[in-house]
Enzyme design. Sequence first.
Site, PDB file in Angstrom:
ATOM      1  N   HIS A  22      19.808  36.207  -8.110  1.00 15.39           N
ATOM      2  CA  HIS A  22      19.343  35.291  -9.164  1.00 15.39           C
ATOM      3  C   HIS A  22      19.985  33.920  -8.933  1.00 15.39           C
ATOM      4  O   HIS A  22      21.129  33.843  -8.485  1.00 15.39           O
ATOM      5  CB  HIS A  22      19.725  35.848 -10.539  1.00 15.39           C
ATOM      6  CG  HIS A  22      19.064  35.104 -11.651  1.00 15.39           C
ATOM      7  ND1 HIS A  22      19.551  33.905 -12.123  1.00 15.39           N
ATOM      8  CD2 HIS A  22      17.951  35.366 -12.359  1.00 15.39           C
ATOM      9  CE1 HIS A  22      18.754  33.478 -13.085  1.00 15.39           C
ATOM     10  NE2 HIS A  22      17.777  34.334 -13.255  1.00 15.39           N
ATOM     11  N   ASN A  66      14.998  39.799 -18.020  1.00 14.39           N
ATOM     12  CA  ASN A  66      16.387  39.551 -17.602  1.00 14.39           C
ATOM     13  C   ASN A  66      17.157  39.045 -18.825  1.00 14.39           C
ATOM     14  O   ASN A  66      16.996  37.897 -19.225  1.00 14.39           O
ATOM     15  CB  ASN A  66      16.406  38.505 -16.482  1.00 14.39           C
ATOM     16  CG  ASN A  66      17.818  38.092 -16.104  1.00 14.39           C
ATOM     17  OD1 ASN A  66      18.781  38.782 -16.428  1.00 14.39           O
ATOM     18  ND2 ASN A  66      17.946  36.964 -15.424  1.00 14.39           N
ATOM     19  N   GLY A 119      15.249  28.431 -17.656  1.00 18.07           N
ATOM     20  CA  GLY A 119      15.964  28.125 -18.884  1.00 18.07           C
ATOM     21  C   GLY A 119      15.803  26.688 -19.343  1.00 18.07           C
ATOM     22  O   GLY A 119      16.528  26.224 -20.217  1.00 18.07           O
ATOM     23  N   SER A 163      10.951  29.838 -17.308  1.00 18.35           N
ATOM     24  CA  SER A 163      10.376  29.413 -18.592  1.00 18.35           C
ATOM     25  C   SER A 163       9.006  30.028 -18.878  1.00 18.35           C
ATOM     26  O   SER A 163       8.127  29.349 -19.411  1.00 18.35           O
ATOM     27  CB  SER A 163      10.330  27.887 -18.675  1.00 18.35           C
ATOM     28  OG  SER A 163      11.655  27.355 -18.622  1.00 18.35           O
ATOM     29  N   GLU A 222      21.349  31.925 -10.814  1.00 20.64           N
ATOM     30  CA  GLU A 222      22.657  31.746 -11.481  1.00 20.64           C
ATOM     31  C   GLU A 222      23.767  32.390 -10.654  1.00 20.64           C
ATOM     32  O   GLU A 222      24.903  31.897 -10.621  1.00 20.64           O
ATOM     33  CB  GLU A 222      22.589  32.313 -12.910  1.00 20.64           C
ATOM     34  CG  GLU A 222      21.769  31.400 -13.810  1.00 20.64           C
ATOM     35  CD  GLU A 222      21.007  32.097 -14.924  1.00 20.64           C
ATOM     36  OE1 GLU A 222      21.341  33.241 -15.272  1.00 20.64           O
ATOM     37  OE2 GLU A 222      20.052  31.479 -15.451  1.00 20.64           O
ATOM     38  N   LYS A 257      20.257  38.458 -18.999  1.00 17.84           N
ATOM     39  CA  LYS A 257      21.446  37.668 -18.628  1.00 17.84           C
ATOM     40  C   LYS A 257      22.662  38.163 -19.418  1.00 17.84           C
ATOM     41  O   LYS A 257      22.768  39.360 -19.661  1.00 17.84           O
ATOM     42  CB  LYS A 257      21.196  36.177 -18.872  1.00 17.84           C
ATOM     43  CG  LYS A 257      19.870  35.703 -18.284  1.00 17.84           C
ATOM     44  CD  LYS A 257      19.751  34.204 -18.239  1.00 17.84           C
ATOM     45  CE  LYS A 257      18.338  33.824 -17.840  1.00 17.84           C
ATOM     46  NZ  LYS A 257      18.241  32.513 -17.255  1.00 17.84           N
ATOM     47  N   GLU A 273      11.488  31.806  -8.339  1.00  9.47           N
ATOM     48  CA  GLU A 273      12.018  31.148  -9.528  1.00  9.47           C
ATOM     49  C   GLU A 273      12.534  29.758  -9.165  1.00  9.47           C
ATOM     50  O   GLU A 273      13.683  29.613  -8.731  1.00  9.47           O
ATOM     51  CB  GLU A 273      13.174  31.970 -10.116  1.00  9.47           C
ATOM     52  CG  GLU A 273      12.770  33.360 -10.536  1.00  9.47           C
ATOM     53  CD  GLU A 273      13.673  33.900 -11.640  1.00  9.47           C
ATOM     54  OE1 GLU A 273      13.123  34.326 -12.665  1.00  9.47           O
ATOM     55  OE2 GLU A 273      14.908  33.856 -11.503  1.00  9.47           O
TER      56      GLU A 273
HETATM   57  C1  PEP Z   1      15.424  34.130 -15.396  1.00  7.23           C
HETATM   58  O1  PEP Z   1      16.498  34.337 -15.916  1.00  7.23           O
HETATM   59  O2  PEP Z   1      15.156  34.736 -14.338  1.00  7.23           O
HETATM   60  C2  PEP Z   1      14.493  33.175 -15.998  1.00  7.23           C
HETATM   61  C3  PEP Z   1      13.366  32.923 -15.404  1.00  7.23           C
HETATM   62  O3  PEP Z   1      14.891  32.596 -17.184  1.00  7.23           O
HETATM   63  P1  PEP Z   1      13.933  31.784 -18.238  1.00  7.23           P
HETATM   64  O4  PEP Z   1      12.718  32.635 -18.432  1.00  7.23           O
HETATM   65  O5  PEP Z   1      14.768  31.686 -19.465  1.00  7.23           O
HETATM   66  O6  PEP Z   1      13.614  30.479 -17.609  1.00  7.23           O
END
Ligand code: PEP
Length: 245
Positions: free
Chosen positions: A91, A6, A165, A201, A93, A8, A159
């Site tokens: 997601h 992803n 992040g 992460s 976000e 983003k 998630e």
């Molecule tokens: C994501 O954007 O779905 C995500 C898990 O981000 P990160 O790996 O940066 O935590």
Amino acid sequence: VLLAANWKMYGSPSQLAAYCEELLPKLEGGPHQVVLCPPFPLLPQAVMLCAGSELAVGAQNCHWAREGAFTGEVSPYLLAEMGVSWVIIAHSERRKLFGETDDTALARAKAAQEAGLSVIFCVGETLAEREGGETLSVLQRQTAVLAGLDPQKLVIAYEPVWAIGTGHNATPAQVAEAHAFIHERLQELTGQAVPVLYGGSVKPQNAGELLATPGVAGALVGGASLDAGSFFAIIQAAPVAGAKG
Ligand code: PEP
């Protein structure tokens, strides 16, 4: 194993070209399913560069209507016609910053599947919800809408919001508990086993342990997917047994 990148709101045409040049030869003949989800404007270039390769292309969102007066939105039918095969829906976000609700997420996911796309549907609790002991009830609510979806074109991404992040990944025990719960829910709601990815992460250093955790069918990777080398290191850390579903 399914590994989805992803991007983003990062990336550019030149970055995408360099990324594919580095990653695509490494994926050739590989055992895993790999999906790249760049921002919308990069999708045509991604589809072109990835044609005939092991890298599938996904979008990061789509609208629930086929077409209409929805300025700034993107139809799943347009994505499908362009050669995009996956879409990330709900997601955290989108949920936190752009007003996504369980109901709008379901509408998007339904339309995406009707257009022929496979859906990566994101769920996960916030830190306050985890600390309040509400993790499983949040997952219960977020998955409740999924009964109407086609389980063949559905993957769930667990998630935990506090792990996205932040550099703080969930522990294998936390992941195993949430994944077992989601598996059971999806079996109950759709009558089938639906793969569950972990996201939050994931890095080359922790990918091996997280991907080997019971119930983990792959990963949705944000930050570490922006670099072809670190994304490939995560792909290499995935167990080969059970590859490609
Ligand atoms: C994501 O954007 O779905 C995500 C898990 O981000 P990160 O790996 O940066 O935590």
